[in-house]
Design an enzyme around this catalytic site. Structure first.
Site, PDB file in Angstrom:
ATOM      1  N   ASP A 429       0.845  -1.195   0.000  1.00 51.48           N
ATOM      2  CA  ASP A 429       0.000   0.000   0.000  1.00 51.48           C
ATOM      3  C   ASP A 429       0.883   1.250   0.000  1.00 51.48           C
ATOM      4  OD1 ASP A 429      -2.279   1.558   0.241  1.00 51.48           O
ATOM      5  OD2 ASP A 429      -2.339   1.382   2.433  1.00 51.48           O
ATOM      6  N   GLU A 432       2.314   4.893  -4.129  1.00 53.08           N
ATOM      7  CA  GLU A 432       2.210   5.805  -5.300  1.00 53.08           C
ATOM      8  C   GLU A 432       3.540   6.507  -5.570  1.00 53.08           C
ATOM      9  OE1 GLU A 432      -0.061   5.618  -2.800  1.00 53.08           O
ATOM     10  OE2 GLU A 432      -1.329   4.343  -4.038  1.00 53.08           O
ATOM     11  N   ASP A 505      -9.152   3.782  -1.604  1.00 49.68           N
ATOM     12  CA  ASP A 505     -10.047   4.224  -0.528  1.00 49.68           C
ATOM     13  C   ASP A 505     -11.360   4.806  -1.052  1.00 49.68           C
ATOM     14  OD1 ASP A 505      -7.996   3.382   1.023  1.00 49.68           O
ATOM     15  OD2 ASP A 505      -7.236   5.384   1.502  1.00 49.68           O
TER      16      ASP A 505
HETATM   17  C1  GLC Z   1      -4.596   3.262   3.109  1.00 49.96           C
HETATM   18  C2  GLC Z   1      -5.134   2.052   2.354  1.00 49.96           C
HETATM   19  C3  GLC Z   1      -6.144   1.328   3.194  1.00 49.96           C
HETATM   20  C4  GLC Z   1      -5.510   0.935   4.521  1.00 49.96           C
HETATM   21  C5  GLC Z   1      -4.940   2.151   5.237  1.00 49.96           C
HETATM   22  C6  GLC Z   1      -4.161   1.785   6.486  1.00 49.96           C
HETATM   23  O1  GLC Z   1      -5.593   4.192   3.283  1.00 49.96           O
HETATM   24  O2  GLC Z   1      -5.675   2.423   1.117  1.00 49.96           O
HETATM   25  O3  GLC Z   1      -6.624   0.204   2.518  1.00 49.96           O
HETATM   26  O4  GLC Z   1      -6.433   0.310   5.339  1.00 49.96           O
HETATM   27  O5  GLC Z   1      -4.071   2.858   4.364  1.00 49.96           O
HETATM   28  O6  GLC Z   1      -3.109   0.946   6.210  1.00 49.96           O
END
Ligand code: GLC
Length: 818
Positions: A429, A432, A505
């Site tokens: 995650d 980007e 998200d």
């Molecule tokens: C980001 C991700 C989400 C995750 C969060 C905490 O917002 O997109 O899926 O739960 O980070 O790690």
């Protein structure tokens, strides 16, 4: 003096990133520098041929046209005559495509580069490029010649291409954009961005897939603009008869991909960029996630509830809170004192554990990952050699440069501990990359870029892809050649070779359910078939109805996972009360029944390069008016769905393509080529099966592999004429399928007025555990007097639900029903 002040002001303005977007258009009289004008190609004066490449020059600039196959031709532009190194992260390494033949003809006004299917026409007057089929139909042509501007701030060029857009042309593709399926009339940019709670039409989002498909007069072609800088696409938005794409750096380098079927274009795009490997079977089961399940007792309780309530589930996720102070590759021992034991207990109960790993590494001299990264100079640095530092979950962080193969190798090894603990999959995650406050890295951060070097402007859009690539490679080694399961938020074209993706998200609204349906179809035709949304919506609170309708769509999402933000209420299938639980359970069970069908669709994606989700407009390309029905799509070749998108909706109009279709829940036959009003009570949704298909079904299991399949159920849907179906089976875990250890069964169903014939042939070396099929005939319009299998008569039996079926040896060749 005033002039000097003005100069300084302008000079400092030039240095701010924000102004870069505009500055190249400014012709500044005060600084007395020459205007930065667009430069266009001139008349080609000569060309050289080098195998399948043709290089033309107008005396200064050069254009290279390279024939990759009969259907794929690449165009490159070098404003000053010399091309950049021919390197791409998107194109797969072992590219093995060749043209059968090609030739170059010269006429008075053009060069014609011909393959067996495509003619690339290069106008002598001004270098305009057009692509036609051999009958002379123009598929795609330059409106004006390729052009460029010097990028005074960084060196290099802004490169542009402008195509003519006929009135009827529509556009598909571009990855995760949250817009209507047809991209026409809109402008998009590609710059991977952390976009929490994104909106309809918000742009850019998390991923960069600079590939689109144009369809005009029922014929399709594709353009893949392989450029990792910030790119833009304008689909007849600024001017109704022009489509342009351009970039803030790098090369004008694009692939023309011939159709004329959209399916052909997608397949050929996959030829260039690869497909997703076969996922482990468990990865296509139902997954339960949230931010975050902790401590251990909470995780165990969730697992217990699934099994107690008999709701199937294959994977539980641990979001960032499992770590020690958000330090990647560590455990918070207060919450998880014995992770190995917990994971082993979960595994014994059929749950795989998937964990989150982010790129930000906490600056902490006592933390081994930071120490190793620092010692080996693996972290990214700014233009002036300072470390790239920024704040993410752990606080002050530095970031590995995944564009360096050595760093990727190292990162891959960091998973050793987690793998030894029994972790089965990894979720990457914030790649980007996301940095709190400033969004992402500044443009001057330097990257190794496989030795070709580049600033973050060039590496930004592939950072996440290279992170998950290193995760994939690392897991593959550590898990001893088991198929890895990885999921990533950021991606560039070709990421499907390493990972599945999710759409980030989203929000718990009906609008977002609809956006998700558009995004997944779009991702699928953009090469990223293994995709899913956060079912139920990440942020905000769904009510039971929205959650349940989203779950229904989730059954038909290649990746099926519920996930939600840290501040939301419970999101398990039972969280909304018994009425909703019962419906969610029945739909999750449906997913498990359909597993062999879904797995076969993954195989068709992997081997035959077919997208798993297909917009309805793709099924009947000559009827582009169907683009209005953008929430309807095919899931694999034989199932069509139209998820319910409104609260309280009692029925919905569904259009069915030509041919007959069976309503899944009661096998009523509907004629295709027209609309039908379908009831949509909460416990159902419009699901249709194509007449003539063979749909394999597993019994409901609580997790994949829970039960041995001792005979495989095949539902044979009668249809007039001929239909082909495939059923793919393997052991679901290793890469042995690359050595043909799989079983791919082809069924041909031929329905006549008084007969139904099913023939089977099989490929592959895998011998399934079962010996027989249980065949259920659906919709046979005549009285069945005799069933013969390879010449031997078989008899109908009744199963425990009083449904008629008959058993046949799995090796049968021909089944005649009359
Ligand atoms: C980001 C991700 C989400 C995750 C969060 C905490 O917002 O997109 O899926 O739960 O980070 O790690």
């Amino acid at each position: 003096m005033a002039e000097l002040d003005k100069k300084e002001e302008l000079a400092s303005e030039i240095l701010t990133e924000e102004s870069l977007d505009n500055i190249h258009h400014v012709n500044n009289p005060v600084l007395d520098v020459p205007a930065i004008e667009k430069k266009y190609l001139g008349t080609p004066t000569s060309y050289v041929k080098d195998s399948n490449r043709f290089i033309f020059t107008d005396g200064k600039a050069s254009v290279e046209i390279k024939v990759f196959s009969d259907e794929i031709i690449r165009v490159r532009l070098a404003p000053q005559g010399s091309f950049l190194d021919d390197f791409s992260y998107a194109i797969k390494k072992d590219l093995d495509i060749h043209p059968t033949s090609f030739s170059l003809e010269e006429t008075a006004d053009a060069y014609l580069l011909k393959t067996s299917l495509v003619v690339c026409r290069l106008q002598k007057a001004d270098f305009r490029v057009a692509f036609e089929d051999v009958q002379g139909k123009v598929f795609n042509e330059d409106h004006k010649p390729m052009h460029w501007e010097e990028n005074v701030d960084y060196g290099g060029y802004y490169v542009y291409c402008t195509k003519t857009t006929p009135d009827d042309e529509v556009f598909f593709g571009l990855g995760d954009k949250s817009s209507n399926l047809n991209l026409r009339g809109r402008r998009f940019s590609n710059w991977n961005s952390d976009t929490y709670g994104f909106a309809f039409n918000q742009d850019p989002l998390y991923k960069t897939i600079p590939f689109y498909i144009g369809v005009t007069a029922g014929d399709a072609y594709g353009i893949f603009f392989d450029n990792t800088f910030k790119t833009y696409f304008d689909f007849a938005a600024e001017e109704n008869d022009k489509t342009s794409y351009w970039s803030e750096g790098g090369e004008m380098q694009y692939y023309y991909i011939h159709g004329p079927q959209m399916m052909d274009v997608v397949k050929r795009y996959h030829e260039l960029t690869g497909t997703h490997f076969m996922p482990p079977l468990w990865a296509i089961g139902y997954h339960q996630c949230r931010w975050s399940y902790y401590p251990e007792s909470n995780v165990r309780e969730i697992a217990k509830q699934f099994r107690k309530r008999q709701i199937p589930c294959d994977a539980l996720y641990l979001d960032i809170d499992y770590m020690d102070g958000y330090r990647c590759f560590t455990w918070n021992k207060r919450y998880f004192p014995d992770p190995k034991k917990m994971i082993a207990d979960l595994a014994a109960d059929g749950f795989k554990t998937v964990v989150m790993i982010d790129p930000g590494i906490k600056v902490d001299e006592d933390y081994w990952v930071f120490q190793e990264g620092k010692e080996n100079k693996y972290f990214c640095r700014r233009g002036d050699d300072y470390f790239m530092e920024g704040y993410v979950w752990p606080g002050r962080c530095q970031f590995p440069d995944y564009t360096n193969p050595k760093v990727r190798e190292w990162w891959g090894t960091l998973y050793r501990g987690l793998v030894e603990d029994g972790v089965a999959g990894v979720w990457n995650d914030m790649n980007e990359p996301a940095v709190f406050g400033r969004g992402t890295f500044p443009g001057d951060v330097r990257h190794h870029y496989e030795g070709y070097r580049g600033s973050h402007r060039k590496a930004h859009n592939i950072y996440g892809m290279q992170m998950v690539r290193s995760t994939y490679d690392g897991l593959k080694k550590l898990q001893r050649n088991k198929r890895p399961f990885t999921i990533t938020r950021a991606a560039y074209a070709g990421t499907q070779r390493y990972s599945s993706v999710w759409t980030g998200d989203n929000i718990a609204t009906w609008e977002h359910l609809r956006i998700g349906i558009l995004q997944l179809q779009r991702l699928s035709v953009s090469g990223l078939s293994f995709c899913g949304t956060d079912i139920g919506g990440f942020t905000g609170e769904p009510d039971g109805e929205l959650y349940t309708r989203w779950m229904q769509f989730g059954v038909f999402s290649p990746f099926m996972r519920v996930h939600s933000a840290g501040d939301t209420r419970d999101r398990e299938p039972w969280s909304f009360g018994p009425e909703w639980e019962a419906i969610c359970k029945s739909f999750i069970e449906l997913r498990y029944k359909l597993l062999p069908y879904i797995y076969s669709a993954f195989w068709r994606q992997h081997k035959y390069r077919e997208p798993i989700l297909r917009p309805i407009a793709m099924l009947e390309q000559k009827k582009m008016q169907n683009l209005q029905r953008e929430e309807e799509f095919a899931f694999g070749h034989h199932i069509l769905v139209s998820p319910v998108l409104n609260p309280g909706q009692q029925s919905k109009i569904v259009y069915l393509p030509e041919g007959d279709w069976y309503y899944y829940f009661d096998n009523t036959i509907y004629a295709g080529g027209k609309e039908h009003q379908i009831d949509t009570p909460l416990e159902k949704m419009p699901i249709f099966v194509r007449a003539g298909s063979v749909i394999p079904e597993y019994p409901v299991m609580q997790y994949t592999g829970e039960k041995n399949i001792d005979c495989l159920r095949l539902n044979v849907y009668y249809g007039e004429g001929r239909q082909d179906s495939d059923v793919y089976i393997d052991h679901g875990e290793t890469f042995a399928y690359e050595q043909s250890v799989y079983s791919e069964k082809h069924f041909i169903v031929e329905g006549g007025k008084q007969s139904l014939i099913v023939t089977q042939n099989q490929e592959g070396l895998y011998n399934e555990r079962f010996d027989t099929y249980k065949i259920y005939l659906i919709g046979v319009p005549f009285d069945v007097n005799k069933i013969e299998v390879d010449g031997v008569i078989v008899h109908i039996t009744m199963d425990e639900d009083n449904s008629p079926y008959f058993s046949v040896e799995k090796e049968f060749r021909k089944l005649t029903i009359g």
